[in-house]
Design an enzyme around this catalytic site. Structure first.
Site, PDB file in Angstrom:
ATOM      1  N   LYS A   1       0.805  -1.227   0.000  1.00  0.00           N
ATOM      2  CA  LYS A   1       0.000   0.000   0.000  1.00  0.00           C
ATOM      3  C   LYS A   1       0.833   1.270   0.000  1.00  0.00           C
ATOM      4  O   LYS A   1       0.286   2.370  -0.091  1.00  0.00           O
ATOM      5  CB  LYS A   1      -0.889   0.041   1.253  1.00  0.00           C
TER       6      LYS A   1
ATOM      7  N   GLU B   1      -5.926  -3.352  -6.379  1.00  0.00           N
ATOM      8  CA  GLU B   1      -7.215  -3.702  -5.758  1.00  0.00           C
ATOM      9  C   GLU B   1      -7.051  -4.162  -4.317  1.00  0.00           C
ATOM     10  O   GLU B   1      -7.851  -3.832  -3.445  1.00  0.00           O
ATOM     11  CB  GLU B   1      -7.903  -4.783  -6.602  1.00  0.00           C
TER      12      GLU B   1
ATOM     13  N   VAL C   1      -7.175  -2.150  -0.575  1.00  0.00           N
ATOM     14  CA  VAL C   1      -8.345  -1.933   0.277  1.00  0.00           C
ATOM     15  C   VAL C   1      -9.190  -3.205   0.276  1.00  0.00           C
ATOM     16  O   VAL C   1      -9.598  -3.671  -0.787  1.00  0.00           O
ATOM     17  CB  VAL C   1      -9.199  -0.757  -0.245  1.00  0.00           C
TER      18      VAL C   1
ATOM     19  N   ALA D   1      -8.446  -6.361   0.872  1.00  0.00           N
ATOM     20  CA  ALA D   1      -7.817  -7.574   0.338  1.00  0.00           C
ATOM     21  C   ALA D   1      -8.448  -7.967  -0.998  1.00  0.00           C
ATOM     22  O   ALA D   1      -8.461  -7.172  -1.925  1.00  0.00           O
ATOM     23  CB  ALA D   1      -7.885  -8.713   1.351  1.00  0.00           C
TER      24      ALA D   1
ATOM     25  N   LEU E   1     -11.540  -8.287  -1.845  1.00  0.00           N
ATOM     26  CA  LEU E   1     -12.882  -7.779  -2.161  1.00  0.00           C
ATOM     27  C   LEU E   1     -12.830  -6.781  -3.311  1.00  0.00           C
ATOM     28  O   LEU E   1     -11.920  -5.965  -3.394  1.00  0.00           O
ATOM     29  CB  LEU E   1     -13.485  -7.066  -0.939  1.00  0.00           C
TER      30      LEU E   1
ATOM     31  N   GLU F   1      -0.812  -6.276   9.330  1.00  0.00           N
ATOM     32  CA  GLU F   1       0.363  -5.851   8.571  1.00  0.00           C
ATOM     33  C   GLU F   1       1.573  -6.480   9.263  1.00  0.00           C
ATOM     34  O   GLU F   1       1.490  -6.865  10.430  1.00  0.00           O
ATOM     35  CB  GLU F   1       0.497  -4.323   8.625  1.00  0.00           C
TER      36      GLU F   1
ATOM     37  N   ASP G   1      -3.482   2.106   9.093  1.00  0.00           N
ATOM     38  CA  ASP G   1      -3.813   1.294   7.924  1.00  0.00           C
ATOM     39  C   ASP G   1      -5.190   1.656   7.379  1.00  0.00           C
ATOM     40  O   ASP G   1      -5.402   1.717   6.175  1.00  0.00           O
ATOM     41  CB  ASP G   1      -3.749  -0.189   8.317  1.00  0.00           C
TER      42      ASP G   1
ATOM     43  N   LYS H   1      -6.302   3.346   3.762  1.00  0.00           N
ATOM     44  CA  LYS H   1      -7.310   2.763   2.875  1.00  0.00           C
ATOM     45  C   LYS H   1      -8.382   3.788   2.495  1.00  0.00           C
ATOM     46  O   LYS H   1      -8.759   3.885   1.327  1.00  0.00           O
ATOM     47  CB  LYS H   1      -7.965   1.553   3.552  1.00  0.00           C
TER      48      LYS H   1
ATOM     49  N   GLY I   1      -6.337 -11.678   5.194  1.00  0.00           N
ATOM     50  CA  GLY I   1      -5.980 -13.095   5.078  1.00  0.00           C
ATOM     51  C   GLY I   1      -5.158 -13.325   3.838  1.00  0.00           C
ATOM     52  O   GLY I   1      -5.415 -12.724   2.792  1.00  0.00           O
TER      53      GLY I   1
END
Ligand code: ADP
Ligand code: ASP
Ligand code: MG
Length: 813
Positions: free
Chosen positions: A579, A606, A609, A611, A613, A667, A678, A682, A796
């Site tokens: 990031k 992608e 933010v 992971a 999704l 992290e 974090d 995001k 994850g």
């Protein structure tokens, strides 16, 4: 009558000659046959080297002469029964003595004329054809050897003599009409001028010999026997997937060979085309293969182009100046100057502004071209009407060839589009009005990549190759490699993508393999890799210049993030799981987005933010389709969500954080999660993607962490949290007493962003959010009251890796 020509590799040694002999013996059974032989592979080069060495006064020519003699003597011994060897051996000896005499003469005089060079070069074919003739005879196949120099008459342009066709045709016709026999063996390449002096037809000229003879005797066919199974869609040494072209028109074959496809010496086509004699290109080592037939009329094959080829060692000459505009005669004078200096022009372009004329010539002629052109325009240069000729060497031409381009709009668009996406800079373009050829001048270092890219674009019904470089092979990176390995076949079969991981690195080691690293044992291989140095890694990725290159950053490292610009500038797409780049200064984020646009590649992140999704993708889709983002509310920390979902005051807060770290949600430094930093990153990235110019220090953060926890090492951090257990317990019990849950929420609205711990009541969208889930609510013009919701596991290794994977496939396509 038919003419068979055997090239250098086909007659390189005894084993190969025996293959050629078998082909000849089959052929004679059908029809009267004329065989044209090349020199043994490599011999012409060595002969010319000997002459050059002798001229320089270098005695090493003697050693090379010995090599030449040895090779031929050994060949005779291997091919011909002992009892019949002597006459052939003495012929070889005699020729080699002559060669030596000539070289000694050159050595003494230190002088090598073009005429003597031709005399030397011709010995290769004279010897090989004699040996083949003897091999056939002693094997029971009667034949006559004939010296081509008595049949082909040429100008005295040594090195590339022009044929006097009227005399030549007559001589050939007479000879074959009167000479009895069914099989004739002739040396290729050599001819003689009107004074009977040996000339040659140009390098690769044995093909031409065959065509000249075939046209004169009106042969039924010419067969060019070589070491590949026909003319191919591209040079097989450059393109692994090149395919044989079964049918090709004379014109296409001519264009292809002109542009460097060596298979056939370009002048070969002309004489046979006039007589409509088909030319077969066949493989001596696979005689049963169909090969290529070159004949009149184009064959539609579904593709608008037939082949791709290239010539290297090109120089570009540009004549520029405002004094040329609207005044006729400038180009005539330029070409006259070049022609008078015997400089061959390979490609011409002139812009319609008439401000410049650009021509491509062979590198070797560039200096001479400058000399003669600057002289021709001396007055204009002096008076400032034109600039001195600009020359640029080290270039190459890549050409698409095909009769059917005419009827297919968009071929050049596709060609230059594909080159652009791969960062290939085009220096000049030419398309003839025949529309049979589109040529582009590019840097030599880009040739291999370009030909492969174009081959994939125009021919690959199989697949497109994607070359991946991955830094960071820890938690997420190793899952990614596992997923790649598992999906390789699927991608190839379903998306026609051949994904190869060609470079990987962790903080200690790096490893490259252009053929693709074996993903079943990347760990062991990486162990053995070179020491990792980031600048070297980046430079290698750039320098390899592989087509469809994608770089994935699966580290959390600042220095790696600071290198993206160097990659994007080479049109290498970047997929960042890291990031740092997107959450660093706005200026750098913006620069990277702009570079990706400028250099026609992708910068995807992608997984920055939520992971795996689809959060950034959804946001982008909303914006692209014309929607406006009015408000974003989100729970974006998988770690914090996990921690507050699992903390109930029974186990210590610190131990729940520890568990989140152990399960791989945090992290590498968990303080980035706990402090809210974090989440700030995001929400800032989302705001930036929504068009807001936002920096970290503009985001409000109501942190719940006591200051004492945030200094020192990670271990200190855990120890300090244990000490502050009462603080965390209080946060929990207060919320519980009010019937609420604790969530760390991010919000963006009206240009402002803020993050902080909040009490969430049961009516809220955030209340039922379990485990490590993330949720994002987009309030837009189209979703004003009921927001668009993206929800699911937001942390994850496995889901993050799959998000990176999806970005990689997107970038690769
Ligand atoms: P020979 O010695 O038989 O005359 P050449 O070396 O002149 O053979 O030509 C054959 C070689 O041309 C092949 O080995 C191949 O590497 C090269 N080549 C270059 N471009 C092409 C192409 N488009 N199709 C086939 N071969 C090609
Ligand atoms: N031996 C000659 C050359 O190498 C001619 C040929 O092989 O076609 O150029
Ligand atoms: Mg050849």
């Amino acid at each position: 009558m038919q003419v068979l020509k055997f090239g250098g590799t086909s007659v390189a040694n005894a084993e190969n000659i025996n293959k050629a002999v078998a082909i000849i013996q089959q052929a004679v059974k059908k029809e009267k046959t004329i065989v044209v032989a090349s020199a043994l592979g490599g011999i012409t080069d060595i002969l010319l080297q000997c002459a050059a060495l002798a001229a320089e006064g270098d005695e090493q020519y003697k050693e090379k002469l010995l090599q030449i003699e040895q090779r031929h003597l050994e060949l005779v011994k291997a091919l011909i029964p002992v009892a019949q060897q002597s006459s052939v051996l003495s012929l070889v000896k005699k020729s080699c003595n002559e060669i030596e005499d000539i070289c000694n003469g050159i050595f003494l005089l230190r002088e090598l004329s073009a005429r003597t060079r031709d005399r030397m070069a011709g010995y290769g074919e004279l010897l090989s054809s004699r040996i083949i003739s003897a091999r056939l005879k002693t094997g029971g196949t009667a034949n006559s050897w004939k010296d081509s120099r008595e049949l082909i008459s040429t100008t005295s342009d040594f090195g590339h003599a022009g044929v006097y066709f009227t005399v030549t045709n007559q001589q050939i016709k007479n000879y074959f009409a009167t000479e009895p026999g069914e099989l004739f063996i002739l040396p290729g390449f050599v001819a003689s001028d009107l004074n009977g002096i040996t000339t040659t037809l140009g390098r690769g000229g044995s093909d031409y010999t065959a065509a000249i003879i075939a046209a004169a005797v009106e042969a039924s066919a010419v067969e060019i026997w070589t070491d590949v199974s026909g003319m191919m869609t591209a040079d097989p040494r450059l393109v692994a997937n090149a395919r044989v072209i079964p049918h090709i028109s004379y014109q296409e074959a001519m264009e292809l060979s002109h542009f460097g496809a060596k298979v056939i010496y370009p002048p070969t086509i002309q004489p046979v085309m006039r007589k409509k004699i088909p030319v077969w290109v066949k493989n001596t080592f696979a005689p049963e293969a169909h090969g290529t037939v070159i004949e009149s009329g184009s064959v539609r094959n579904g593709s608008s182009i037939r082949g791709i080829s290239s010539i290297s060692k090109i120089a570009l000459l540009s004549l520029e100046g405002s004094g040329m505009v609207g005044i006729p005669g400038f180009s005539k004078r330029l070409f006259e100057a070049l022609a008078n200096a015997a400089i061959n022009v390979i490609l011409i372009t002139q812009s319609s502004s008439e401000h410049s004329i650009c021509v491509a010539v062979e590198d070797d002629f560039a200096d001479k071209a400058k000399d003669v052109t600057d002289k021709a325009f001396a007055w204009e240069i002096e008076t400032g009407k034109v600039e001195p000729l600009a020359i640029e060497k080290g270039l190459a031409i890549v050409a698409l060839v095909g009769d059917n381009m005419k009827s297919h709009p968009g071929v050049s668009g596709k060609m230059f589009g594909a080159m652009g996406k791969n960062g290939v800079n085009v220096r000049a373009i030419a398309q003839g009005s025949s529309e049979r050829n589109i040529s582009a001048v590019i840097a030599t270092g880009d040739v291999k990549k370009t030909i492969n890219v174009l081959h994939e674009e125009f021919f690959e019904t199989t697949y497109k190759q994607v070359n991946l470089f991955i830094t960071g092979v820890g938690n997420v990176g190793s899952r990614l490699l596992g997923q790649l390995r598992q999906q390789q076949r699927y991608l190839q079969e379903n998306l026609l993508l051949q994904v190869r991981v060609v470079g990987i690195a962790n903080s200690k080691k790096m490893l490259f393999n252009d053929e693709g690293i074996d993903l079943s044992k990347w760990k062991e291989l990486l162990q053995e890799g070179e020491p990792m140095r980031l600048p070297a890694f980046i430079e290698t990725v750039r320098g390899k210049n592989l087509r469809n290159s994608v770089f994935a950053d699966v580290t959390a490292n600042d220095a790696v993030a600071a290198s993206y610009d160097q990659l994007l500038q080479k049109s290498i797409s970047v997929v960042a799981c890291n990031k740092v780049a997107c959450s660093s200064a706005y200026e750098y984020y913006k620069k990277l987005k702009d570079l990706a646009r400028e250099y026609n590649c992708l910068f995807l992140f992608e997984t920055n933010v939520g992971a795996g999704l689809p959060i950034i993708g959804t946001l982008n889709d909303l914006l692209r389709s014309g929607d406006t983002i009015n408000k974003i509310q989100a729970v974006l920390s998988g770690t914090l969500n996990f921690v507050f979902n699992n903390y109930d005051g029974k186990k210590s807060f610190a131990s729940v954080v520890r568990q989140a770290q152990d399960e791989g949600y945090t992290e590498p430094d968990p303080r980035l999660d706990l402090s809210g930093t974090d989440v700030m990153r995001k929400i800032m990235i989302l705001a930036r993607e929504a068009g807001e110019k936002l920096e970290m220090d503009q985001i409000a953060n109501a942190s719940f962490m006591p200051a004492s926890c945030m200094t020192g090492s990670v271990d200190d951090f855990y120890a300090a949290m244990e000490k502050e257990e009462a603080h965390f317990k209080k946060l929990y019990t207060e919320a519980q007493a009010a019937g609420k849950k604790l969530k760390f929420v991010a919000r963006y609205e009206g240009g402002q962003a803020a993050v902080g711990l909040q009490h969430i009541d049961p009516q809220s969208d955030f209340y039922h959010l379990y485990g490590k889930d993330n949720v994002v609510l987009f309030y837009t013009n189209r979703y004003p009251e009921q927001p668009l919701v993206v929800k699911g596991a937001g942390a994850g290794a496995e889901v993050t890796a799959s998000g990176v994977f999806a970005d990689l496939v997107r970038a690769g396509r």
